[in-house]
Motif scaffolding. Sequence first.
Motif, mmCIF file in Angstrom:
data_model
loop_
_atom_site.group_PDB
_atom_site.id
_atom_site.type_symbol
_atom_site.label_atom_id
_atom_site.label_comp_id
_atom_site.label_asym_id
_atom_site.label_seq_id
_atom_site.Cartn_x
_atom_site.Cartn_y
_atom_site.Cartn_z
ATOM 1 N N ALA A 7 38.325 15.915 -35.912
ATOM 2 C CA ALA A 7 38.851 14.914 -36.635
ATOM 3 C C ALA A 7 37.514 13.123 -36.447
ATOM 4 N N PRO A 8 37.707 13.012 -34.661
ATOM 5 C CA PRO A 8 36.519 12.501 -33.786
ATOM 6 C C PRO A 8 34.704 12.904 -34.889
ATOM 7 N N ARG A 9 34.797 13.665 -34.662
ATOM 8 C CA ARG A 9 33.147 13.985 -34.461
ATOM 9 C C ARG A 9 32.990 14.211 -36.026
ATOM 10 N N PHE A 10 33.688 14.403 -36.980
ATOM 11 C CA PHE A 10 33.608 14.459 -38.653
ATOM 12 C C PHE A 10 33.965 12.587 -38.515
ATOM 13 N N LEU A 11 34.409 11.849 -38.535
ATOM 14 C CA LEU A 11 34.357 10.453 -38.616
ATOM 15 C C LEU A 11 33.407 9.791 -37.499
ATOM 16 N N LEU A 12 32.791 9.914 -36.583
ATOM 17 C CA LEU A 12 31.516 9.732 -36.167
ATOM 18 C C LEU A 12 29.933 10.249 -36.903
ATOM 19 N N TRP A 13 30.499 11.287 -37.362
ATOM 20 C CA TRP A 13 29.273 11.896 -38.448
ATOM 21 C C TRP A 13 29.293 10.451 -39.194
ATOM 22 N N VAL A 14 29.843 10.854 -40.576
ATOM 23 C CA VAL A 14 30.194 9.843 -41.210
ATOM 24 C C VAL A 14 29.636 8.496 -41.000
ATOM 25 N N ALA A 15 29.494 7.568 -40.255
ATOM 26 C CA ALA A 15 29.877 6.448 -39.887
ATOM 27 C C ALA A 15 28.339 6.609 -38.997
ATOM 28 N N ASP A 16 27.191 7.567 -38.515
ATOM 29 C CA ASP A 16 25.985 7.423 -38.473
ATOM 30 C C ASP A 16 25.292 7.798 -39.333
ATOM 31 N N ARG A 17 26.315 8.502 -40.695
ATOM 32 C CA ARG A 17 25.736 8.810 -41.993
ATOM 33 C C ARG A 17 25.978 7.190 -43.057
ATOM 34 N N SER A 18 26.189 6.542 -42.748
ATOM 35 C CA SER A 18 26.346 5.285 -43.729
ATOM 36 C C SER A 18 25.149 4.831 -43.064
ATOM 37 N N ARG A 74 33.210 7.849 -48.265
ATOM 38 C CA ARG A 74 33.437 6.450 -47.600
ATOM 39 C C ARG A 74 34.295 5.664 -46.310
ATOM 40 N N LEU A 75 33.663 5.215 -45.468
ATOM 41 C CA LEU A 75 34.099 4.722 -44.068
ATOM 42 C C LEU A 75 35.077 3.358 -44.960
ATOM 43 N N GLU A 76 35.930 3.095 -44.854
ATOM 44 C CA GLU A 76 37.521 1.917 -44.891
ATOM 45 C C GLU A 76 37.423 1.056 -43.270
ATOM 46 N N PRO A 77 37.459 -0.375 -43.513
ATOM 47 C CA PRO A 77 37.427 -1.134 -42.302
ATOM 48 C C PRO A 77 37.900 -0.774 -41.313
ATOM 49 N N PRO A 78 39.357 -0.138 -41.329
ATOM 50 C CA PRO A 78 40.580 0.309 -40.254
ATOM 51 C C PRO A 78 39.054 1.777 -39.691
ATOM 52 N N GLY A 79 38.545 2.565 -40.530
ATOM 53 C CA GLY A 79 37.762 3.918 -40.176
ATOM 54 C C GLY A 79 36.724 3.160 -39.333
ATOM 55 N N VAL A 80 35.648 2.007 -39.574
ATOM 56 C CA VAL A 80 34.823 1.553 -38.948
ATOM 57 C C VAL A 80 34.754 0.928 -37.883
ATOM 58 N N GLU A 81 36.403 0.630 -37.661
ATOM 59 C CA GLU A 81 36.162 -0.129 -36.121
ATOM 60 C C GLU A 81 36.439 0.795 -35.078
ATOM 61 N N GLN A 82 38.032 2.275 -36.033
ATOM 62 C CA GLN A 82 37.440 3.322 -35.275
ATOM 63 C C GLN A 82 36.441 3.916 -34.744
ATOM 64 N N ALA A 83 35.647 4.603 -35.334
ATOM 65 C CA ALA A 83 34.047 4.532 -35.148
ATOM 66 C C ALA A 83 33.236 4.510 -34.402
ATOM 67 N N ARG A 84 34.261 2.348 -33.616
ATOM 68 C CA ARG A 84 33.425 1.707 -32.778
ATOM 69 C C ARG A 84 33.911 1.735 -31.516
ATOM 70 N N ARG A 85 35.683 2.797 -31.586
ATOM 71 C CA ARG A 85 35.936 2.919 -30.253
ATOM 72 C C ARG A 85 36.375 3.596 -29.645
#
Length: 303
Positions: A7-18, A74-85
């Motif tokens: 899950a962390p790997r995928f979320l960060l991957w999506v954030a990078d691809r955004s 697509r990332l939702e606002p909580p996902g954007v913040e979680q990726a930053r953390r």
Amino acid sequence: MDFDRYAPRFLLWVADRSEGVPASPVDCAEFRTWQQMDPAALRALVDHLSELGFLSTYEGLGGGEGGPGDPHVRLEPPGVEQARRLRRRREDETERARYAQDAVLEWLRVHRGQPPYPLSGFYDSPQVFFLGTALTLDEVEEAVGYLAGVGLVERSDEGAGITLTDDGRDFVWSGSRLDEYVREWREREHAPAQTVVQVTYSVQMGPAELGLLVQRLAPDLELDGDSLAELLRLSGELAHQGDPGVTGPGGPVPVDPNGTPLPVRQRGVLGRVRELVSSASGGAVKTLLEDVVAQAVTRGLGM
């Protein structure tokens, strides 16, 4: 599905691809191919992050490398913040070190078979992943060295094998936090040493010398008033033997008509002195007097 790993790997991957545009859809086919995941596992991962509110899906979109079944997200606002953390935590050396220590202990806890276990096996375990990325060799070695230093693990087979110590086994099943254990361990290691000094007294005292010693130290024995008065009286008899005409705490020392002191009742006096000293509160003074009086009784002081 190992969500902690993927899950962390995928979320960060999506954030990078955004590419800085969280609302833009990202095709998950590349991630599935990269991680060699089957479509059902990828779908479970997307559903998991969607339930947490980090992602949303574009149903029906696909057709990338993985075929029409691969979702777009697509990332939702909580996902954007979680990726930053997650990025901050992943780059924090202190947190990585703490995770590595906990991960090694957890790997040893769940390991099957007879220890010591080859440390190389840790690199193939789920525990090696921190927020989706594998710990480095140096990070693992440093963690093992730290755990060995605080007595939780030990290495064998020229460093290739690792096992829990007795304290380590107690720790991993206790549910305690590592930082709490280390704090207590340091307090034990750095506590002032309690030095026990055992002194054996070898004395050659006459009655008068012994009596003076007892008189001088008797007030420190914490006896009750009657016992202290009796001890002072008896020690006075000893202290003034051979010193005619001197008045002790118990009154004048008895003398015969020629002024010669009468013999002290040494056996009875020493026995009673010993009893009174033994009845006192514990402490260094009591220990000293008990030793000295015992030697005097043994020698008999001329009896």
